[in-house]
Motif scaffolding. Structure first.
Motif, mmCIF file in Angstrom:
data_model
loop_
_atom_site.group_PDB
_atom_site.id
_atom_site.type_symbol
_atom_site.label_atom_id
_atom_site.label_comp_id
_atom_site.label_asym_id
_atom_site.label_seq_id
_atom_site.Cartn_x
_atom_site.Cartn_y
_atom_site.Cartn_z
ATOM 1 N N PHE A 175 -52.548 -23.516 -26.941
ATOM 2 C CA PHE A 175 -52.826 -22.723 -25.744
ATOM 3 C C PHE A 175 -51.504 -22.229 -25.175
ATOM 4 O O PHE A 175 -50.558 -23.002 -25.020
ATOM 5 N N LEU A 176 -51.444 -20.949 -24.808
ATOM 6 C CA LEU A 176 -50.275 -20.370 -24.163
ATOM 7 C C LEU A 176 -50.719 -19.831 -22.807
ATOM 8 O O LEU A 176 -51.573 -18.928 -22.746
ATOM 9 N N LEU A 177 -50.171 -20.369 -21.733
ATOM 10 C CA LEU A 177 -50.611 -20.027 -20.377
ATOM 11 C C LEU A 177 -49.456 -19.372 -19.620
ATOM 12 O O LEU A 177 -48.437 -20.010 -19.349
ATOM 13 N N ALA A 210 -60.252 -18.510 -23.932
ATOM 14 C CA ALA A 210 -59.236 -19.097 -24.809
ATOM 15 C C ALA A 210 -59.786 -20.325 -25.527
ATOM 16 O O ALA A 210 -59.534 -20.532 -26.719
ATOM 17 N N MET A 211 -60.548 -21.156 -24.810
ATOM 18 C CA MET A 211 -61.102 -22.372 -25.399
ATOM 19 C C MET A 211 -62.118 -22.080 -26.481
ATOM 20 O O MET A 211 -62.204 -22.792 -27.483
ATOM 21 N N ASN A 233 -67.362 -11.877 -22.267
ATOM 22 C CA ASN A 233 -65.917 -12.098 -22.192
ATOM 23 C C ASN A 233 -65.523 -13.370 -22.939
ATOM 24 O O ASN A 233 -64.574 -13.375 -23.716
ATOM 25 N N ILE A 234 -66.281 -14.431 -22.710
ATOM 26 C CA ILE A 234 -65.965 -15.707 -23.356
ATOM 27 C C ILE A 234 -66.155 -15.614 -24.862
ATOM 28 O O ILE A 234 -65.364 -16.158 -25.651
ATOM 29 N N ALA A 235 -67.192 -14.901 -25.287
ATOM 30 C CA ALA A 235 -67.533 -14.828 -26.713
ATOM 31 C C ALA A 235 -66.694 -13.808 -27.476
ATOM 32 O O ALA A 235 -66.746 -13.774 -28.716
ATOM 33 N N ALA A 289 -54.114 -19.053 -28.533
ATOM 34 C CA ALA A 289 -54.869 -18.327 -27.512
ATOM 35 C C ALA A 289 -54.015 -18.253 -26.261
ATOM 36 O O ALA A 289 -53.384 -19.236 -25.871
ATOM 37 N N MET A 290 -54.000 -17.079 -25.626
ATOM 38 C CA MET A 290 -53.124 -16.863 -24.479
ATOM 39 C C MET A 290 -53.946 -16.503 -23.252
ATOM 40 O O MET A 290 -54.893 -15.715 -23.323
ATOM 41 N N VAL A 291 -53.581 -17.113 -22.121
ATOM 42 C CA VAL A 291 -54.190 -16.781 -20.828
ATOM 43 C C VAL A 291 -53.113 -16.134 -19.980
ATOM 44 O O VAL A 291 -52.049 -16.726 -19.746
ATOM 45 N N PHE A 292 -53.386 -14.903 -19.510
ATOM 46 C CA PHE A 292 -52.380 -14.139 -18.800
ATOM 47 C C PHE A 292 -52.465 -14.361 -17.289
ATOM 48 O O PHE A 292 -53.475 -14.841 -16.763
ATOM 49 N N GLN A 293 -51.414 -13.940 -16.612
ATOM 50 C CA GLN A 293 -51.333 -14.097 -15.160
ATOM 51 C C GLN A 293 -52.472 -13.351 -14.465
ATOM 52 O O GLN A 293 -53.024 -13.828 -13.479
#
Length: 364
Positions: free
Chosen positions: A155-157, A147-148, A95-97, A78-82
């Motif tokens: 996790f990719l941040l 992502a969680m 969004n979360i789901a 799972a990736m979280v972008f800037q």
């Protein structure tokens, strides 16, 4: 889940090498930071792990699987972008789901999981709001919650804190470290902010021009930078790097050994770990951090050019006959602009680098 890269190269347009024969291993459950200046390849490396970029050559493994040619959806990351990349027309809950929706999880189950994940990140009161109705810090938490919710193995941040103001960044940093510790999920974190990397990571890879220049714990890369690039990049104040020359031992011009270095007229002892690895006449670079510099009657002489208030300390820049020298002083001992000072590194706080390739000289 362990992540391993073996001789990974990424070439764009035939000759632009964003990653150059890069190998590293990230342990299961580790918080690992990729640190370096803009354009060093850290985001390309993160995207290659995610599958958003395909390696030109080399191997990417997640756990025991070779995922080099797998699409992103099959890598269980799972990736979280800037910029958070939230869907503006969706509520926080939706969004979360969303990742669960893609996995065909039943509606009631994904709503329950979204609510549970949101509660853990103090987002419970905002489930029915849209991203435009949230602060930057809240949007960042929604991106993390999304992502969680997918319960990935990695996790990719990608610089997730860079859009927050200074106070919020400190709060988010503390929150992110606790979150990763509680979840125990392998996390790869990209940043150009060395203070962020030092505060968050279990280990750091410092990158330059598509290559890894040093991998180590925050303490290791701060106290013993492997080369002058890392020495100048790591630390809220860059390390002083002064050219010097090893002098014959005992003052005997015919001596074949050395125990001192001449740096701008100051004699410094050869560090213990470099003893026997340098000889008279060898050109070296002496490195010492501003935090480890003190006033000394027989030190390097300089004129105070700049005084920068850092709160409890001040950073003083001295103009010398050679390169500038910086030191930190207590807030109540700020010198006046134009004053003359003599300074020297504290005993045992000098590192020695080769002048030709910039690598640390040590017998390890």
């Amino acid at each position: 889940m362990r992540v391993a890269l073996e001789a990974v190269t990424k070439v764009y347009d035939g000759d632009v090498r964003a990653l150059d024969d890069l190998s590293l291993e990230i342990a299961d459950g580790e918080f690992f930071a990729l640190l370096g200046p803009s354009g060093c390849g850290k985001t390309t490396l993160l995207r290659t792990i995610a599958g958003l970029e395909t390696a030109t050559s080399g191997t990417v493994r997640i756990g025991e699987r070779d995922v080099t040619r797998l699409p992103p959806g099959d890598r269980d990351v799972a990736m979280v972008f800037q910029d958070y990349a939230l869907f503006p027309h969706m509520t926080v809950a939706d969004n979360i789901a969303y990742p669960l929706r893609l996995k065909k999880v039943p509606r009631a189950e994904r709503r329950a999981k979204a609510a549970g994940t949101a509660a853990g990140l103090s987002l419970g009161p905002y489930l029915d709001r849209r991203p435009a109705q949230l602060s930057g810090g809240q949007q960042q938490r929604v991106a993390l919650a999304r992502a969680m919710a997918a319960r990935p193995t990695v996790f990719l941040l990608d610089e997730p804190l860079s859009n927050l103001d200074a106070r919020l960044r400190l709060e988010a940093r503390t929150f992110l470290k606790k979150l990763q510790h509680d979840l125990g999920v392998t996390t790869v974190f990209v940043t150009h902010d060395q203070a962020e990397a030092l505060a968050l990571a279990d280990r750091i890879a410092v990158m330059e021009d598509g290559c890894v220049r040093q991998i180590g714990t925050p303490r290791e890369v701060f106290q013993r930078p492997a080369n002058i690039f890392v020495a100048g990049f790591i630390g809220s104040t860059p390390m002083n790097l002064l050219e010097g020359e090893c002098v014959p031992g005992d003052g005997d011009p015919t001596s074949s050994w050395t125990d001192e270095i001449d740096v701008a007229g100051l004699r410094l002892p050869v560090p213990e770990e470099a003893t026997g690895l340098v000889g008279p006449g060898d050109k070296v670079i002496a490195g010492f951090r501003p935090e480890y510099v003190q006033e000394a009657a027989d030190g390097i002489e300089g004129r105070v050019e700049i005084v920068e208030n850092l709160g409890t300390t001040s950073l003083v820049t001295l103009a010398t006959s050679g390169p500038n020298v910086q030191l930190t002083v207590p807030e109540d001992r700020e010198p006046a602009i134009g004053a003359t000072m003599r300074v020297a590194p504290r005993p045992g706080r000098t590192l020695l680098y080769r002048a030709d390739d910039g690598d640390l000289i040590e017998d390890y």
